[in-house]
Every structure is written in structure tokens, then in C-alpha cells.
Design a protein around this motif. Sequence first.
Motif, mmCIF file in Angstrom:
data_model
loop_
_atom_site.group_PDB
_atom_site.id
_atom_site.type_symbol
_atom_site.label_atom_id
_atom_site.label_comp_id
_atom_site.label_asym_id
_atom_site.label_seq_id
_atom_site.Cartn_x
_atom_site.Cartn_y
_atom_site.Cartn_z
ATOM 1 N N SER A 4 31.968 65.265 11.285
ATOM 2 C CA SER A 4 31.193 66.466 10.997
ATOM 3 C C SER A 4 29.898 66.046 10.309
ATOM 4 O O SER A 4 29.917 65.426 9.251
ATOM 5 N N PHE A 5 28.775 66.365 10.949
ATOM 6 C CA PHE A 5 27.473 65.959 10.428
ATOM 7 C C PHE A 5 26.577 67.168 10.223
ATOM 8 O O PHE A 5 26.603 68.105 11.016
ATOM 9 N N THR A 6 25.768 67.130 9.192
ATOM 10 C CA THR A 6 24.717 68.131 9.048
ATOM 11 C C THR A 6 23.581 67.735 9.985
ATOM 12 O O THR A 6 23.519 66.591 10.461
ATOM 13 N N THR A 7 22.662 68.645 10.223
ATOM 14 C CA THR A 7 21.513 68.294 11.067
ATOM 15 C C THR A 7 20.685 67.202 10.396
ATOM 16 O O THR A 7 20.151 66.326 11.075
ATOM 17 N N VAL A 8 20.599 67.225 9.084
ATOM 18 C CA VAL A 8 19.863 66.182 8.358
ATOM 19 C C VAL A 8 20.512 64.822 8.616
ATOM 20 O O VAL A 8 19.831 63.839 8.917
ATOM 21 N N GLN A 9 21.832 64.755 8.523
ATOM 22 C CA GLN A 9 22.539 63.503 8.762
ATOM 23 C C GLN A 9 22.366 63.036 10.208
ATOM 24 O O GLN A 9 22.205 61.847 10.462
ATOM 25 N N MET A 10 22.399 63.969 11.144
ATOM 26 C CA MET A 10 22.191 63.594 12.550
ATOM 27 C C MET A 10 20.794 63.021 12.741
ATOM 28 O O MET A 10 20.634 61.974 13.375
ATOM 29 N N VAL A 71 22.421 66.020 24.617
ATOM 30 C CA VAL A 71 21.357 66.989 24.319
ATOM 31 C C VAL A 71 21.012 66.943 22.830
ATOM 32 O O VAL A 71 19.838 66.935 22.454
ATOM 33 N N LEU A 72 22.033 66.868 21.972
ATOM 34 C CA LEU A 72 21.784 66.802 20.531
ATOM 35 C C LEU A 72 21.037 65.533 20.141
ATOM 36 O O LEU A 72 20.157 65.571 19.278
ATOM 37 N N PHE A 73 21.380 64.406 20.766
ATOM 38 C CA PHE A 73 20.678 63.162 20.472
ATOM 39 C C PHE A 73 19.200 63.280 20.830
ATOM 40 O O PHE A 73 18.327 62.934 20.034
ATOM 41 N N VAL A 74 18.922 63.767 22.029
ATOM 42 C CA VAL A 74 17.523 63.878 22.460
ATOM 43 C C VAL A 74 16.788 64.922 21.618
ATOM 44 O O VAL A 74 15.638 64.710 21.224
ATOM 45 N N LEU A 75 17.457 66.029 21.300
ATOM 46 C CA LEU A 75 16.836 67.049 20.448
ATOM 47 C C LEU A 75 16.497 66.481 19.076
ATOM 48 O O LEU A 75 15.399 66.700 18.553
ATOM 49 N N SER A 76 17.418 65.706 18.510
ATOM 50 C CA SER A 76 17.164 65.074 17.209
ATOM 51 C C SER A 76 16.021 64.066 17.308
ATOM 52 O O SER A 76 15.164 64.006 16.419
ATOM 53 N N SER A 81 10.450 62.732 16.142
ATOM 54 C CA SER A 81 9.159 62.217 16.600
ATOM 55 C C SER A 81 8.016 63.143 16.214
ATOM 56 O O SER A 81 6.871 62.711 16.102
ATOM 57 N N LEU A 82 8.319 64.413 15.999
ATOM 58 C CA LEU A 82 7.301 65.400 15.613
ATOM 59 C C LEU A 82 7.393 65.784 14.139
ATOM 60 O O LEU A 82 6.730 66.727 13.689
ATOM 61 N N ASP A 83 8.250 65.062 13.382
ATOM 62 C CA ASP A 83 8.454 65.318 11.952
ATOM 63 C C ASP A 83 8.887 66.764 11.697
ATOM 64 O O ASP A 83 8.352 67.448 10.822
ATOM 65 N N ILE A 84 9.861 67.228 12.484
ATOM 66 C CA ILE A 84 10.406 68.578 12.350
ATOM 67 C C ILE A 84 11.820 68.480 11.805
ATOM 68 O O ILE A 84 12.643 67.722 12.324
ATOM 69 N N ASP A 85 12.103 69.246 10.772
ATOM 70 C CA ASP A 85 13.441 69.326 10.192
ATOM 71 C C ASP A 85 14.220 70.376 10.988
ATOM 72 O O ASP A 85 13.878 71.568 10.962
#
Length: 116
Positions: A4-10, A71-76, A81-85
Amino acid sequence: MSNSFTTVQMQERVDRYISQFKEGYFSPLSMMARMSEEVGELAREVNHHYGEKPKKGSEDDKSLEEELGDVLFVLSSFANSLDIDLSEAFDRSMTKIETRDKNRWTRKSERGKENE
């Protein structure tokens, strides 16, 4: 390690992986193409499982879970790459949707109450 990961951790894990290579992140246009490719692969799997198009016997058996993970890997990667949280982006999106669409669909009735 927990599954279980947070988006920050991913995003941090993806960054640690990408940062070990000289090439680094792809350009935004390449990322968009890669995202489209992965979403297409997910669509293909959904069609095989729930649609009218069965797999050929020669096709690999990929799971919906695997495709969603891609999809999650590429989205992350794209977000990094765009410095988006992604947590902040998700929060803004949900706030917009919860406000804009709060009366758009029929709500489930509360316990003991009929639909109004």
C-alpha cells in the motif's frame, strides 16, 4: 515492504528508479504517447475480459491489475517530469467534481428513507 503506497511514495519510488539513468524522464510529448499506449493496452484487456473480443490463443495473458499498474507508473513518471504532485492534483480534481457534480446523479437512499 507494504503493498500500500501513497501517491507521494509512488512518485518517489518512480523518481529513484528513473534517476539512476542518464536519459532521465522522457519529454512531455513522449510521455503522452506512452500514456496513450498504456491506456490502450488496458482498454484491450478490458475488452478481452468484459467485451465481445476474446483473446487469440497466441496472445499473452496480461491481467487488468498489471495494466493498471503500468498506467500508474507512466502517470507517476509524467507527473514527476512536470514537477506535479499527484496528491495535490487529485485533491483539486475531487474538490471540483464533488462541487460540480454533487446533484448530478441519483443518490442511494439513506437507511430507512425512501428515494425523494
